[in-house]
Design an enzyme around this catalytic site. Structure first.
Site, PDB file in Angstrom:
ATOM      1  N   ASP A 177      34.579  36.275  36.004  1.00 52.15           N
ATOM      2  CA  ASP A 177      34.420  37.556  36.678  1.00 52.15           C
ATOM      3  C   ASP A 177      35.188  37.352  37.972  1.00 52.15           C
ATOM      4  O   ASP A 177      34.720  36.618  38.847  1.00 52.15           O
ATOM      5  CB  ASP A 177      32.952  37.871  36.964  1.00 52.15           C
ATOM      6  CG  ASP A 177      32.813  39.254  37.570  1.00 52.15           C
ATOM      7  OD1 ASP A 177      33.599  39.577  38.484  1.00 52.15           O
ATOM      8  OD2 ASP A 177      31.946  40.025  37.123  1.00 52.15           O
ATOM      9  N   HIS A 178      36.368  37.947  38.076  1.00 48.62           N
ATOM     10  CA  HIS A 178      37.235  37.529  39.178  1.00 48.62           C
ATOM     11  C   HIS A 178      36.647  37.854  40.547  1.00 48.62           C
ATOM     12  O   HIS A 178      37.047  37.282  41.549  1.00 48.62           O
ATOM     13  CB  HIS A 178      38.664  38.073  39.006  1.00 48.62           C
ATOM     14  CG  HIS A 178      38.841  39.509  39.387  1.00 48.62           C
ATOM     15  ND1 HIS A 178      38.562  40.538  38.540  1.00 48.62           N
ATOM     16  CD2 HIS A 178      39.278  40.090  40.530  1.00 48.62           C
ATOM     17  CE1 HIS A 178      38.818  41.690  39.145  1.00 48.62           C
ATOM     18  NE2 HIS A 178      39.261  41.440  40.356  1.00 48.62           N
ATOM     19  N   ASP A 235      33.746  48.916  32.719  1.00 46.63           N
ATOM     20  CA  ASP A 235      34.877  48.237  33.357  1.00 46.63           C
ATOM     21  C   ASP A 235      34.486  47.595  34.680  1.00 46.63           C
ATOM     22  O   ASP A 235      34.989  46.528  35.031  1.00 46.63           O
ATOM     23  CB  ASP A 235      36.003  49.271  33.581  1.00 46.63           C
ATOM     24  CG  ASP A 235      37.284  48.639  34.094  1.00 46.63           C
ATOM     25  OD1 ASP A 235      37.645  47.559  33.590  1.00 46.63           O
ATOM     26  OD2 ASP A 235      37.931  49.215  34.987  1.00 46.63           O
ATOM     27  N   HIS A 240      31.506  43.226  37.646  1.00 45.73           N
ATOM     28  CA  HIS A 240      31.675  42.979  39.079  1.00 45.73           C
ATOM     29  C   HIS A 240      30.497  43.481  39.909  1.00 45.73           C
ATOM     30  O   HIS A 240      29.979  42.774  40.768  1.00 45.73           O
ATOM     31  CB  HIS A 240      32.954  43.643  39.593  1.00 45.73           C
ATOM     32  CG  HIS A 240      34.160  43.372  38.741  1.00 45.73           C
ATOM     33  ND1 HIS A 240      34.416  42.136  38.200  1.00 45.73           N
ATOM     34  CD2 HIS A 240      35.182  44.173  38.325  1.00 45.73           C
ATOM     35  CE1 HIS A 240      35.557  42.195  37.509  1.00 45.73           C
ATOM     36  NE2 HIS A 240      36.023  43.414  37.559  1.00 45.73           N
ATOM     37  N   LYS A 338      37.668  55.480  40.287  1.00 40.21           N
ATOM     38  CA  LYS A 338      39.121  55.453  40.449  1.00 40.21           C
ATOM     39  C   LYS A 338      39.527  56.734  41.172  1.00 40.21           C
ATOM     40  O   LYS A 338      38.844  57.753  41.079  1.00 40.21           O
ATOM     41  CB  LYS A 338      39.810  55.429  39.079  1.00 40.21           C
ATOM     42  CG  LYS A 338      39.389  54.223  38.220  1.00 40.21           C
ATOM     43  CD  LYS A 338      40.518  53.254  38.044  1.00 40.21           C
ATOM     44  CE  LYS A 338      40.163  52.094  37.149  1.00 40.21           C
ATOM     45  NZ  LYS A 338      40.470  50.791  37.738  1.00 40.21           N
TER      46      LYS A 338
HETATM   47  C1  BG6 Z   1      39.211  44.889  36.819  1.00 45.98           C
HETATM   48  C2  BG6 Z   1      39.149  46.265  36.203  1.00 45.98           C
HETATM   49  O1  BG6 Z   1      38.245  44.063  36.263  1.00 45.98           O
HETATM   50  O2  BG6 Z   1      39.003  44.982  38.224  1.00 45.98           O
HETATM   51  C3  BG6 Z   1      40.146  47.187  36.857  1.00 45.98           C
HETATM   52  O3  BG6 Z   1      39.419  46.168  34.824  1.00 45.98           O
HETATM   53  C4  BG6 Z   1      39.982  47.202  38.364  1.00 45.98           C
HETATM   54  O4  BG6 Z   1      40.017  48.513  36.350  1.00 45.98           O
HETATM   55  C5  BG6 Z   1      39.961  45.786  38.898  1.00 45.98           C
HETATM   56  O5  BG6 Z   1      41.051  47.941  38.921  1.00 45.98           O
HETATM   57  C6  BG6 Z   1      39.616  45.774  40.364  1.00 45.98           C
HETATM   58  O6  BG6 Z   1      39.807  44.491  40.878  1.00 45.98           O
HETATM   59  P1  BG6 Z   1      40.119  44.276  42.416  1.00 45.98           P
HETATM   60  O7  BG6 Z   1      40.155  42.796  42.577  1.00 45.98           O
HETATM   61  O8  BG6 Z   1      41.429  44.943  42.685  1.00 45.98           O
HETATM   62  O9  BG6 Z   1      39.005  44.922  43.155  1.00 45.98           O
END
Ligand code: BG6
Length: 489
Positions: A177-178, A235, A240, A338
């Protein structure tokens, strides 16, 4: 102390020519290399369907680095490119996996082991695992890292997790989970557990509510098919936002290790109360303008869809509750979308008012304290405090809210901002699972999210429209205002 794990000396990237690889993975690895954080022995093998050789892959990687990595972080790029090699593979059949294994073992067998990063279509997960097994690439010294989406609901995520578990035990599976790789997200743990100030008041006696906002200005970014099947709930919320919520709400773990931290997070995720459809709002953007730029509506970005209108939500707001002793009666308002007016991820903790105001008779207005944790783009922590407005007080005392601000970049001058994947890739190579999501967490997340979708279906809920560049449908404002709460903007 647990035994330190050996670092992998081979990294195998599936989906190596894809968007994630070019935007994030290769730039992160190159940046780590430039900082001397990769072992000189580490070799990186890319694989994907495209037919190219090592030189062509290195060329593709160089172009990606030039496009996505700032020049000051590209020192030693030539040495980094030399680590790379490439093997084309059609992962849907077993045929090419022996060749892939040969490529991995080229230049001498890896002594410490292999880390595999799977960023491919979920439909290829099963066949890829089967291929790796067939080629002997699932041994004790192999770690498997999985990138989202891991399914679209609990059932499909179990299918993927079962397929992976067939070849790898949980202590060798690294689910990304980045958000957990973001410095400011990790800083949440430092804020809560490295300071005595907050923990005693981090509960329903002192906290009125929590808001978590993840707002984006981008639209579909070309991911038409993926996004239209996913929507904001799957998503962004399923992963997140629930991870952020878990970090805010968890009990103090006994140590900063993978088991202790994840044990506490999963307790929170399991304590999430089932949400009613009336406690949620969904929206879909229509054409509008963001920061002065006209942008199309979702339906226009999506293009024709069998003549039908899409019901996918590009915005959702949810009032959540964690049903445990600490959080009884404290709503967690979540909102993501979004094409909102600005890109901002932040957590707002609103405290309760003082129980008795000695200034009330003097006409002073009291506001409750508020802690705002800015995750991106601003990395800052701001605590609003009540202070006396200077003056002799002949007409009573005047109080005003003043912020106590810590801007992280100012507090840590000279440290560069890292890509979230830098930390996660390094942890994968080193075998540290603390910032990766365990299977029980993922399943608790899906269970909660699936119930929300089921409630939407049962109520026949369809997304309300909102103009791109606004904060979502007005119903989202009403969701909070019903409780006397205003979203922090
Ligand atoms: C991703 C989603 O996991 O996270 C995207 O699939 C989203 O839709 C993105 O734009 C957002 O990541 P960050 O790091 O830009 O907040």
């Amino acid at each position: 102390m647990p035994e330190p794990k050996l670092s992998a000396d081979r990294l195998l990237l599936f989906g190596a020519t894809g968007d994630l690889s070019r935007r994030m993975l290769l730039p992160s690895l190159c940046a780590l290399d430039a900082d001397g954080l990769l072992s000189p022995d580490l070799k990186i093998i890319g694989t994907a369907r495209s037919d190219m050789d090592d030189a062509e892959f290195r060329n593709m990687a160089r172009e990606a680095l030039e496009q996505y990595l700032p020049s000051e972080r590209r020192g030693g790029m030539a040495d980094f490119l030399n680590r790379l090699s490439y093997q084309p593979l059609d992962a849907s059949t077993l045929d090419g996996f022996d060749k892939l294994a040969e490529k991995v073992r080229e230049n001498g067998p890896g002594e410490h082991g292999l880390a595999i990063f799977l960023s491919t279509a979920p439909s290829l997960f099963g066949p890829t695992i089967a291929g790796l097994k067939h080629a002997g690439l699932t041994g004790d010294n192999v770690r498997m890292c999985l990138e989202k989406p891991l399914g679209t609901d609990l059932e499909s995520s179990c299918v993927i997790n079962d397929a992976v578990a067939d070849a790898f035990p949980e202590d060798r599976i690294f689910r990304i989970d980045h958000y957990l790789g973001k410095e400011t997200v990790q800083n949440l743990l430092a804020l809560r557990f490295a300071n005595i100030l907050f923990e005693p008041i981090w509960n329903s006696n002192y906290i009125d509510h929590v808001q978590i906002t993840v707002a984006e200005t981008v639209g579909l970014e070309g991911r038409v098919a993926f996004y239209d099947d996913a929507g904001a709930l799957r998503d962004m919320v399923q992963n997140h936002m629930l991870q952020l919520l878990a970090l805010v709400a968890m009990e103090p773990p006994t140590s900063f290790d993978a088991t202790a931290v994840r044990d506490e997070k999963v307790k929170v995720l399991r304590a999430l109360r089932e949400v009613q459809a009336s406690e949620t709002v969904t929206g879909q953007y229509r054409a509008g303008a963001i920061q002065g730029q006209a942008v199309p509506g979702y339906d226009e970005e999506l293009g024709p869809k069998d003549g039908k209108d899409s019901n996918t939500e590009t915005f959702t707001a949810i009032k959540a509750h964690v049903d445990n002793w600490r959080w009884k009666g404290v709503p967690f308002y979540l909102r993501t979308g979004k094409r909102l007016p600005e890109r901002v991820t932040e957590i707002v903790v609103k405290f309760r008012c003082v129980p008795h105001s000695i200034f009330e008779d003097m006409g002073a207005t009291m506001l409750p304290n508020r802690l705002v944790i800015g995750i991106q783009p601003q990395e800052n922590i701001s605590l609003s405090l009540m202070a006396k407005v200077p003056g002799l007080g002949r007409d009573g005392v005047r109080l005003r809210e003043v912020p106590l601000d810590i801007a992280m970049p100012d507090a840590f001058v000279g440290q560069h901002r890292r890509i979230a994947y830098e930390r996660l890739l390094l942890d994968l190579i080193d075998g540290d699972q603390t910032l990766f999501v365990r299977r029980d967490e993922v399943e608790a997340q899906w269970q909660w999210v699936d119930a929300i979708r089921a409630a939407w279906d049962a109520d026949g809920l369809t997304p309300k429209t909102y103009t791109a560049g606004s904060w979502g449908p007005s119903a989202a404002i009403a969701l909070a205002e019903r409780d006397g709460v205003s979203w922090h903007e």
